[in-house]
Design a protein around this motif. Structure first.
Motif, PDB file in Angstrom:
ATOM      1  N   ALA A 138       0.808  -1.222   0.000  1.00 26.62           N
ATOM      2  CA  ALA A 138       0.000   0.000   0.000  1.00 26.62           C
ATOM      3  C   ALA A 138       0.841   1.271   0.000  1.00 26.62           C
ATOM      4  N   THR A 139       2.152   1.141   0.269  1.00 29.15           N
ATOM      5  CA  THR A 139       2.958   2.325   0.539  1.00 29.15           C
ATOM      6  C   THR A 139       4.039   2.592  -0.501  1.00 29.15           C
ATOM      7  N   VAL A 140       4.672   1.548  -1.037  1.00 31.45           N
ATOM      8  CA  VAL A 140       5.815   1.761  -1.931  1.00 31.45           C
ATOM      9  C   VAL A 140       5.367   2.328  -3.276  1.00 31.45           C
ATOM     10  N   ASP A 141       6.332   2.889  -3.989  1.00 33.74           N
ATOM     11  CA  ASP A 141       6.074   3.445  -5.318  1.00 33.74           C
ATOM     12  C   ASP A 141       6.375   2.446  -6.427  1.00 33.74           C
ATOM     13  N   ALA A 142       7.160   1.412  -6.118  1.00 38.46           N
ATOM     14  CA  ALA A 142       7.461   0.356  -7.089  1.00 38.46           C
ATOM     15  C   ALA A 142       7.990  -0.856  -6.344  1.00 38.46           C
ATOM     16  N   ILE A 143       7.744  -2.019  -6.915  1.00 36.32           N
ATOM     17  CA  ILE A 143       8.370  -3.247  -6.431  1.00 36.32           C
ATOM     18  C   ILE A 143       9.075  -3.881  -7.623  1.00 36.32           C
ATOM     19  N   ILE A 144      10.379  -3.981  -7.538  1.00 31.33           N
ATOM     20  CA  ILE A 144      11.153  -4.629  -8.604  1.00 31.33           C
ATOM     21  C   ILE A 144      11.019  -6.134  -8.428  1.00 31.33           C
ATOM     22  N   ALA A 145      10.593  -6.814  -9.484  1.00 32.73           N
ATOM     23  CA  ALA A 145      10.417  -8.268  -9.449  1.00 32.73           C
ATOM     24  C   ALA A 145      11.594  -8.937 -10.143  1.00 32.73           C
ATOM     25  N   GLY A 146      12.130  -9.967  -9.504  1.00 34.00           N
ATOM     26  CA  GLY A 146      13.276 -10.660 -10.090  1.00 34.00           C
ATOM     27  C   GLY A 146      12.908 -11.606 -11.206  1.00 34.00           C
ATOM     28  N   ASN A 147      11.616 -11.935 -11.345  1.00 39.07           N
ATOM     29  CA  ASN A 147      11.178 -12.824 -12.412  1.00 39.07           C
ATOM     30  C   ASN A 147       9.732 -12.506 -12.763  1.00 39.07           C
ATOM     31  N   HIS A 148       9.273 -13.057 -13.878  1.00 38.39           N
ATOM     32  CA  HIS A 148       7.947 -12.716 -14.386  1.00 38.39           C
ATOM     33  C   HIS A 148       6.818 -13.285 -13.523  1.00 38.39           C
ATOM     34  N   GLN A 149       7.024 -14.484 -12.956  1.00 42.12           N
ATOM     35  CA  GLN A 149       5.968 -15.054 -12.115  1.00 42.12           C
ATOM     36  C   GLN A 149       5.762 -14.233 -10.845  1.00 42.12           C
ATOM     37  N   ALA A 150       6.800 -13.555 -10.376  1.00 39.05           N
ATOM     38  CA  ALA A 150       6.660 -12.717  -9.186  1.00 39.05           C
ATOM     39  C   ALA A 150       5.665 -11.586  -9.432  1.00 39.05           C
ATOM     40  N   VAL A 151       5.612 -11.078 -10.663  1.00 36.52           N
ATOM     41  CA  VAL A 151       4.625 -10.047 -10.992  1.00 36.52           C
ATOM     42  C   VAL A 151       3.215 -10.623 -10.872  1.00 36.52           C
ATOM     43  N   ASP A 152       3.019 -11.839 -11.346  1.00 36.57           N
ATOM     44  CA  ASP A 152       1.708 -12.475 -11.237  1.00 36.57           C
ATOM     45  C   ASP A 152       1.296 -12.634  -9.779  1.00 36.57           C
ATOM     46  N   GLY A 277      17.894 -18.804 -11.662  1.00 37.90           N
ATOM     47  CA  GLY A 277      18.890 -19.733 -12.187  1.00 37.90           C
ATOM     48  C   GLY A 277      20.131 -18.998 -12.644  1.00 37.90           C
ATOM     49  N   ARG A 278      20.818 -18.372 -11.699  1.00 37.78           N
ATOM     50  CA  ARG A 278      21.982 -17.552 -12.041  1.00 37.78           C
ATOM     51  C   ARG A 278      23.054 -18.355 -12.781  1.00 37.78           C
ATOM     52  N   VAL A 279      23.179 -19.651 -12.443  1.00 36.27           N
ATOM     53  CA  VAL A 279      24.203 -20.471 -13.106  1.00 36.27           C
ATOM     54  C   VAL A 279      23.972 -20.520 -14.616  1.00 36.27           C
ATOM     55  N   LEU A 280      22.722 -20.386 -15.046  1.00 40.08           N
ATOM     56  CA  LEU A 280      22.444 -20.388 -16.479  1.00 40.08           C
ATOM     57  C   LEU A 280      23.130 -19.213 -17.169  1.00 40.08           C
ATOM     58  N   THR A 281      22.956 -18.008 -16.615  1.00 42.71           N
ATOM     59  CA  THR A 281      23.546 -16.832 -17.261  1.00 42.71           C
ATOM     60  C   THR A 281      25.067 -16.865 -17.176  1.00 42.71           C
ATOM     61  N   GLU A 282      25.611 -17.409 -16.097  1.00 48.56           N
ATOM     62  CA  GLU A 282      27.069 -17.502 -15.980  1.00 48.56           C
ATOM     63  C   GLU A 282      27.628 -18.463 -17.023  1.00 48.56           C
ATOM     64  N   ALA A 283      26.980 -19.621 -17.176  1.00 47.78           N
ATOM     65  CA  ALA A 283      27.440 -20.579 -18.184  1.00 47.78           C
ATOM     66  C   ALA A 283      27.249 -20.034 -19.593  1.00 47.78           C
ATOM     67  N   ASP A 294      11.379 -26.622 -17.472  1.00 51.68           N
ATOM     68  CA  ASP A 294      10.443 -25.503 -17.636  1.00 51.68           C
ATOM     69  C   ASP A 294       9.917 -25.018 -16.284  1.00 51.68           C
ATOM     70  N   SER A 295      10.687 -25.231 -15.217  1.00 50.43           N
ATOM     71  CA  SER A 295      10.291 -24.766 -13.891  1.00 50.43           C
ATOM     72  C   SER A 295      10.517 -23.267 -13.750  1.00 50.43           C
ATOM     73  N   GLY A 296       9.484 -22.549 -13.347  1.00 52.86           N
ATOM     74  CA  GLY A 296       9.620 -21.138 -12.998  1.00 52.86           C
ATOM     75  C   GLY A 296      10.179 -20.274 -14.105  1.00 52.86           C
ATOM     76  N   GLU A 297      11.239 -19.539 -13.768  1.00 55.07           N
ATOM     77  CA  GLU A 297      11.784 -18.523 -14.666  1.00 55.07           C
ATOM     78  C   GLU A 297      12.767 -19.067 -15.698  1.00 55.07           C
ATOM     79  N   ILE A 298      13.114 -20.346 -15.622  1.00 50.76           N
ATOM     80  CA  ILE A 298      14.145 -20.901 -16.496  1.00 50.76           C
ATOM     81  C   ILE A 298      13.876 -20.631 -17.978  1.00 50.76           C
ATOM     82  N   PRO A 299      12.670 -20.914 -18.500  1.00 52.56           N
ATOM     83  CA  PRO A 299      12.449 -20.649 -19.930  1.00 52.56           C
ATOM     84  C   PRO A 299      12.634 -19.182 -20.303  1.00 52.56           C
ATOM     85  N   ASN A 300      12.271 -18.258 -19.412  1.00 48.34           N
ATOM     86  CA  ASN A 300      12.443 -16.840 -19.711  1.00 48.34           C
ATOM     87  C   ASN A 300      13.908 -16.437 -19.719  1.00 48.34           C
TER      88      ASN A 300
END
Length: 379
Positions: A138-152, A277-283, A294-300
């Motif tokens: 109710a108070t913040v001006d924005a919430i940064i989401a780390g993945n797309h499902q978090a927005v949902d 899945g930070r290891v994905l971007t590092e690799a 296809d769990s969670g944010e992996i496909p995105n």
């Protein structure tokens, strides 16, 4: 524009490259608050002063160190009154005590406020955490989401404010880079926690279907280590399996470059779904082809720069590994595509630019800029 970022995660030196990148924005005067250390899963992460150019790093004590939901910075309110920031970014979940107290102090000072969330499962929290969450929504001006499902999840819980999707941290593409690789058997890699939810049993079942010469390199620690060792002994595969329990983060690029493919076979449970899945971007940054469930944010995260299989589908994973093993030109093309995707979306500079855009938008009466109709920065 004066920005105050509060983040226990930034005790890790590698993550501080994002802070330097934000500080290079000529419109931002950045102060970052970190604790002297953070306790996590029996380990103590002591502050690393590694990348500290261009911004002020403030060390503030915390109470209830290691208690994710209850820790807080007791002197943060006083610091906010002293610095008078235009924007306060509390890098914590909306239901945590630290977030509630930081948001309350920031609003009292007249600052715009952003919080952060990875939470991609719609979970109900007990008192008082549910109250903290409602207040923050109710108070913040924005919430940064780390993945797309978090927005949902945010929308399902009634939060209708700005929710840009920006991973918490990016990859240092100069450090995580391809290296000359020696001739070796086809090497399948896994890096991360050795727990059931990471789908390691699916990987083991898939390897039993794989033909030809191959080896498995597993980096991490956890309860599944003994399962992997027992499985390898029972099937006469012990000579093909290597487990490394601890590897310093600075040495991970060399480890990725020992792999011909990195697999992240995560499996959703009632209490957890893969958040990034930070290891994905590092690799991918090292031009190592990646295969993920296809769990969670992996496909995105992977997009079209790797291969996806249905979580828990060992035959599907085996088919994708066999293809990469048999067609090295295809594997190389995926490796190149993966690094290009990281350079476009997941470098620290890219994450910093998107984060700075949120700060700039919060400081403008017109609201957030550069977002789509859902308030999401597309990736």
């Amino acid at each position: 524009m004066r920005v105050l970022l509060v983040s226990k995660a930034c005790v890790v030196g590698a993550y501080q490259t994002k802070l330097e990148a934000i500080a290079r924005d000529p419109d931002i005067e950045l102060t970052v608050v970190v604790p002297p250390s953070w306790r996590e899963k029996g380990n103590t992460l002591t502050l690393e002063r590694v990348h500290t150019q261009g911004y002020e790093l403030r060390i503030e004590p915390i109470r209830f160190n290691g208690q994710f939901h209850l820790f807080y910075f007791p002197h943060l309110g006083r610091l906010i009154r002293q610095l008078r920031p235009d924007v306060v970014h509390i890098d914590e979940e909306p239901y945590n005590l630290a977030t509630y107290l930081a948001v309350r102090a920031a609003k009292r000072s007249g600052a715009s406020v952003a919080a952060f969330t990875w939470q991609n499962l719609n979970r109900a929290y007990p008192w008082p955490f549910a109250g903290f969450e409602r207040y923050v929504y109710a108070t913040v001006d924005a919430i940064i989401a780390g993945n797309h499902q978090a927005v949902d999840v945010l929308r399902a819980k009634g939060y209708m404010g700005s929710a840009p999707v920006i991973p918490q941290f990016g990859v240092d593409e100069l450090h995580f880079a391809p290296q000359l690789r020696a001739l070796r058997p086809f090497t399948i890699g896994y890096a991360g926690r050795l727990v059931e939810s990471k789908g390691l049993d699916t990987l083991m079942q898939a390897l039993e279907c794989l033909t030809g010469d191959w080896r498995l390199l597993v980096v991490g620690s956890g309860e599944m280590a003994t399962n992997i060792e027992s499985w390898a002994q029972e099937r006469g595969l012990a000579e093909r399996i290597e487990l490394r329990s601890r590897v310093p983060s600075t040495e991970m690029p060399e480890v990725y470059n020992e792999m011909d493919v990195l697999v992240l076979p995560s499996r959703t449970t009632t209490n957890w779904m893969e958040q990034f899945g930070r290891v994905l971007t590092e690799a991918m940054s090292c031009e190592v082809p990646v295969v993920g469930s296809d769990s969670g944010e992996i496909p995105n995260v992977i997009g079209d720069a790797g291969l996806i299989f249905p979580e828990g589908d060992a035959a599907g994973l085996a088919e994708r590994l066999q293809r990469l093993k048999s067609d090295r030109l295809f594997a190389d093309s995926l490796g190149h595509a993966g690094r290009e995707r990281v350079l476009q979306y997941y470098t620290q500079d890219s994450i910093a630019r998107q984060t700075a855009a949120v700060y700039r938008g919060l400081n403008e009466a017109s609201g957030l800029v550069g977002l789509d109709e859902r308030g999401i920065i597309a990736s």
